[in-house]
Design an enzyme around this catalytic site. Sequence first.
Site, PDB file in Angstrom:
ATOM      1  N   HIS A 125       0.995   2.675  -8.174  1.00  0.00           N
ATOM      2  CA  HIS A 125       0.772   1.823  -6.685  1.00  0.00           C
ATOM      3  C   HIS A 125      -0.418   2.209  -7.019  1.00  0.00           C
ATOM      4  CE1 HIS A 125       1.353   0.842  -2.894  1.00  0.00           C
ATOM      5  NE2 HIS A 125       1.636   1.416  -2.119  1.00  0.00           N
TER       6      HIS A 125
ATOM      7  N   PHE B  45       4.466   1.047   3.662  1.00  0.00           N
ATOM      8  CA  PHE B  45       5.022   0.915   4.673  1.00  0.00           C
ATOM      9  C   PHE B  45       6.086   1.303   5.758  1.00  0.00           C
ATOM     10  CE2 PHE B  45       0.094  -0.141   6.651  1.00  0.00           C
ATOM     11  CZ  PHE B  45      -0.344   1.057   5.584  1.00  0.00           C
TER      12      PHE B  45
ATOM     13  N   LYS C 220      -4.631  -2.108  -9.590  1.00  0.00           N
ATOM     14  CA  LYS C 220      -5.527  -2.665  -7.867  1.00  0.00           C
ATOM     15  C   LYS C 220      -6.500  -2.120  -8.017  1.00  0.00           C
ATOM     16  CE  LYS C 220      -0.925  -1.373  -5.232  1.00  0.00           C
ATOM     17  NZ  LYS C 220      -0.106  -1.346  -6.871  1.00  0.00           N
TER      18      LYS C 220
ATOM     19  N   HIS D 236      -5.261  -4.198  -3.330  1.00  0.00           N
ATOM     20  CA  HIS D 236      -3.481  -4.249  -2.498  1.00  0.00           C
ATOM     21  C   HIS D 236      -3.543  -5.469  -2.602  1.00  0.00           C
ATOM     22  CE1 HIS D 236      -0.427  -2.881  -2.253  1.00  0.00           C
ATOM     23  NE2 HIS D 236      -0.484  -1.831  -1.376  1.00  0.00           N
TER      24      HIS D 236
ATOM     25  N   CYS E 284       4.330  -2.757   1.168  1.00  0.00           N
ATOM     26  CA  CYS E 284       4.074  -2.862  -0.297  1.00  0.00           C
ATOM     27  C   CYS E 284       4.639  -2.454  -1.563  1.00  0.00           C
ATOM     28  CB  CYS E 284       2.806  -1.890  -0.555  1.00  0.00           C
ATOM     29  SG  CYS E 284       1.903  -1.829   0.802  1.00  0.00           S
TER      30      CYS E 284
ATOM     31  N   GLU F 138       0.597  10.241  -5.325  1.00  0.00           N
ATOM     32  CA  GLU F 138       1.206   9.937  -6.584  1.00  0.00           C
ATOM     33  C   GLU F 138       0.806  10.836  -7.551  1.00  0.00           C
ATOM     34  OE1 GLU F 138       1.878   5.913  -8.514  1.00  0.00           O
ATOM     35  OE2 GLU F 138       0.726   5.870  -7.386  1.00  0.00           O
TER      36      GLU F 138
END
Length: 408
Positions: free
Chosen positions: A299, A394, A330, A335, A158, A309
Amino acid sequence: MVTGLGLVTPLGIGVKETWEGICAGRSGIGRITKFDPTDYSCQIAGEVKGFDPTNYMDAKEARKMDPFIHYAMVAGSFAVEDSGLKITPENDTRVGVSIGVGMGGLPVIEKYHEVVLERGPRKITPFFIPMLIANMAAGHLSMKFGAKGPNCCSATACATGTHAMGDSFEIIRRGDADVMIAGGAESVITKLGIGGFCAMKALAAKYNGQPEKGSRPFDRDRDGFVMGEGSGVMVLEELESAKRRGARIYAEIVGYGMNADAYHMTLPPPEGEGAARCMNLALKKGNIRPEEIDYINAHGTGTAADVLETKAIKSVFGGHAYKLAVSSTKSMTGHLLGAAGGIEGVFSVLAIERGVLPPTINLENPDQECDLDYVPNQSRKKEINFALSNSFGFGGTNACVIFKKFNS
């Protein structure tokens, strides 16, 4: 310098339609139509609507590409056209391409897995491998435009799109190119793609009957992210090159951070420590004071990590965290995995250029641990001089890029 922008997203094909949707707080999420999702815990996604690659390329060529390549080709072409850049034998070795993808050609893999089981290996197209390889979006764009400079592909989950932009910034800074066509692409709304994330319990499952409500970053009732697809690409250009040809300059990249959590396959470390270090790296490399940041495109996936975050932002910005604006687009696009950083970079640049803070929609009951200004539900006019875009992937890979209003 950012001199061209291109988008293909769940909100529209092109920058104009997508940005109008963002400013209106419109959701691009709907029930999955690419396959029957009835047996899946998550039945919603941000699909690109009304897209026919043959409207933009020869049908024979389109058949040789996975959908992620289609999206990248169109978004990349939009960006180059928007920039007014002409690639000629005089400058072709100074123009490069960096288009990343998180997962590559999953639709093609699924399709030909069925073919080989049902009809045998002789029915596999000779274009199967070139259709799915991750770097082929960058390759096809370079061939279309004759760009003979650096050609590369980030594949950092991502964080991919943001790494592609940041790495391109560094390529130009060190003198290896004058122009980079940079961004990300993704198309994995497939049986296996959705099924795999459902098995991880990563996707939103509460709002199958109200798809537009499904992506809800920072909200108390969030229960996972919503998959999206598409591509976001920008043209990055060295200042003197842009000036020589009288290019329109949207903004400039001034800071880039990349690092690793070194903690877990999929989970961020406590307190968002890796994200905080990455933001600090971008600030330090750009020689930017924390209090200069006006807006963060977070994010913000709509998962438990939203709290981490938020904590990371507080640790980096201190009291200024409550003065700057933070939002997650998002909430409207879903996403886009490898394409997320690309489209969110474009949104950050447009926020600066248009003086508009994109909203976080579906923020109806804020998580008590998420107590910053997330621009809830409605866009807002504001002069923005510095915008930070965050992407965390990830494998514990992190990327942050800072854009600045250009003052000629």
